[in-house]
Enzyme design. Structure first.
Site, short mmCIF file in Angstrom:
data_model
loop_
_atom_site.label_atom_id
_atom_site.label_comp_id
_atom_site.label_asym_id
_atom_site.label_seq_id
_atom_site.Cartn_x
_atom_site.Cartn_y
_atom_site.Cartn_z
N GLY A 46 50.30 -46.36 -39.39
CA GLY A 46 49.31 -45.97 -38.40
C GLY A 46 49.33 -44.47 -38.23
O GLY A 46 50.28 -43.79 -38.65
N GLN A 51 48.16 -36.69 -33.39
CA GLN A 51 49.31 -36.37 -34.25
C GLN A 51 48.96 -35.31 -35.29
O GLN A 51 49.86 -34.72 -35.89
CB GLN A 51 49.82 -37.63 -34.96
CG GLN A 51 50.45 -38.64 -33.99
CD GLN A 51 50.97 -39.86 -34.72
OE1 GLN A 51 50.20 -40.78 -34.99
NE2 GLN A 51 52.23 -39.88 -35.05
N CYS A 95 58.01 -43.40 -35.62
CA CYS A 95 56.83 -42.56 -35.34
C CYS A 95 56.85 -41.39 -36.31
O CYS A 95 57.89 -40.74 -36.49
CB CYS A 95 56.88 -42.05 -33.90
SG CYS A 95 55.45 -41.05 -33.45
N LEU A 96 55.69 -41.12 -36.91
CA LEU A 96 55.62 -40.02 -37.87
C LEU A 96 55.82 -38.67 -37.17
O LEU A 96 56.17 -37.69 -37.83
CB LEU A 96 54.28 -40.05 -38.61
CG LEU A 96 54.04 -41.32 -39.45
CD1 LEU A 96 52.63 -41.32 -40.04
CD2 LEU A 96 55.09 -41.46 -40.55
N HIS A 137 50.97 -48.90 -30.16
CA HIS A 137 51.66 -47.61 -30.37
C HIS A 137 50.63 -46.50 -30.54
O HIS A 137 50.77 -45.41 -29.97
CB HIS A 137 52.56 -47.76 -31.61
CG HIS A 137 53.29 -46.53 -32.05
ND1 HIS A 137 54.66 -46.42 -32.03
CD2 HIS A 137 52.83 -45.35 -32.56
CE1 HIS A 137 55.01 -45.23 -32.49
NE2 HIS A 137 53.92 -44.56 -32.83
N GLU A 138 49.57 -46.78 -31.32
CA GLU A 138 48.56 -45.73 -31.59
C GLU A 138 47.69 -45.45 -30.36
O GLU A 138 47.36 -44.29 -30.08
CB GLU A 138 47.67 -46.12 -32.78
CG GLU A 138 48.40 -46.39 -34.10
CD GLU A 138 49.38 -45.30 -34.51
OE1 GLU A 138 49.18 -44.14 -34.13
OE2 GLU A 138 50.37 -45.63 -35.19
N HIS A 141 49.45 -43.17 -28.18
CA HIS A 141 49.30 -41.76 -28.60
C HIS A 141 48.04 -41.16 -27.99
O HIS A 141 48.04 -40.00 -27.57
CB HIS A 141 49.18 -41.67 -30.13
CG HIS A 141 50.49 -41.56 -30.86
ND1 HIS A 141 51.41 -40.57 -30.62
CD2 HIS A 141 51.02 -42.31 -31.86
CE1 HIS A 141 52.45 -40.71 -31.43
NE2 HIS A 141 52.24 -41.77 -32.20
O1 K1U Z 1 51.95 -43.52 -35.10
C1 K1U Z 1 52.79 -43.30 -35.94
O2 K1U Z 1 53.59 -42.39 -35.78
C2 K1U Z 1 52.88 -44.17 -37.16
C3 K1U Z 1 53.97 -45.22 -37.09
C4 K1U Z 1 53.36 -46.51 -36.59
C5 K1U Z 1 54.30 -47.60 -36.19
C6 K1U Z 1 55.33 -48.02 -36.98
C7 K1U Z 1 56.15 -49.07 -36.59
C8 K1U Z 1 55.94 -49.69 -35.43
C9 K1U Z 1 54.92 -49.26 -34.64
C10 K1U Z 1 54.10 -48.22 -35.02
C11 K1U Z 1 54.55 -45.39 -38.47
O3 K1U Z 1 53.88 -45.75 -39.38
S1 K1U Z 1 56.23 -45.05 -38.68
C12 K1U Z 1 56.53 -45.40 -40.41
C13 K1U Z 1 56.62 -46.86 -40.72
O4 K1U Z 1 56.79 -47.67 -39.84
C14 K1U Z 1 56.47 -47.34 -42.09
C15 K1U Z 1 56.47 -46.51 -43.16
C16 K1U Z 1 56.33 -47.01 -44.45
C17 K1U Z 1 56.20 -48.34 -44.68
C18 K1U Z 1 56.21 -49.21 -43.59
C19 K1U Z 1 56.36 -48.71 -42.31
ZN ZN Z 2 53.69 -42.55 -33.46
#
Ligand code: K1U
Ligand code: ZN
Length: 173
Positions: A46, A51, A95-96, A137-138, A141
């Site tokens: 996401g 972000q 979270c990225l 989560h998004e 944000h």
């Molecule tokens: O919003 C963001 O920072 C993105 C975040 C979203 C998220 C992940 C997990 C649970 C809730 C919300 C991410 O994508 S973090 C990276 C991640 O989870 C991932 C990366 C590569 C493959 C699978 C997952």
């Molecule tokens: Zn996030």
């Protein structure tokens, strides 16, 4: 399409409530394409517009887990939760904008969300599993809320200090 740099917490733009998108334009479509490219590149499931420093209510996601299954890139403009289940789910979140930090967060297990698509049409869908966690989560944000805001103050402070150190190191490099 352009890869956009992802802001790292703490950053005041990650704490602000974003503005509704008044109209779907080519600029909105181009932004959504950049966001999807940036999300897949990270990689993440996401990404929300703040972000990348854009203070508009736009999020993208693709929570398809099966590498054999076709991708499902989704763009949600002005998303609103119209229903949330009483049943709750605990999921490990990342979270990225807070790299390499993970914590369990409890949220409604299912949510119904209404949003504008890139043709300007309203869509509505019920999400569960990782999709439900991710869309909440998004949307958080877009309201200036991070997953660490659900944690105990000491844990939140520890993560914030790690991110401050990471930003200092990146600025020096
Ligand atoms: O919003 C963001 O920072 C993105 C975040 C979203 C998220 C992940 C997990 C649970 C809730 C919300 C991410 O994508 S973090 C990276 C991640 O989870 C991932 C990366 C590569 C493959 C699978 C997952
Ligand atoms: Zn996030």
């Amino acid at each position: 399409m352009t890869l956009r740099p992802i802001l790292i917490h703490p950053d005041p733009r990650l704490k602000k409530v974003c503005d509704p998108v008044p109209e779907i334009t080519d600029a909105v479509r181009a932004l959504a394409a950049d966001m999807l490219e940036t999300m897949y590149d990270a990689p993440g499931v996401g990404l929300a517009a703040p972000q990348i420093g854009v203070m508009s209510r736009i999020l993208v996601m693709d929570c398809v887990k099966d590498p054999e299954a076709p991708p499902r890139p989704m763009v949600l403009v002005n998303p609103e939760v119209t229903w949330a289940s009483e049943a709750r789910n605990i999921h490990e979140e990342g979270c990225l904008s807070i790299p390499d930090q993970y914590a369990e967060v409890e949220r409604p297990a299912e949510v119904r969300v209404r949003w504008l698509d890139l043709d300007g049409a309203w869509q509505e869908e019920t999400f569960d599993g990782l999709w439900a966690t991710c869309v909440q989560h998004e949307i958080d944000h877009l309201n200036g809320r991070l997953f660490i805001d659900y944690l105990k103050p000491l844990k939140r402070q520890m993560i914030t200090r790690k991110m401050e150190k990471l930003k200092r190191e990146r600025a020096r490099a």
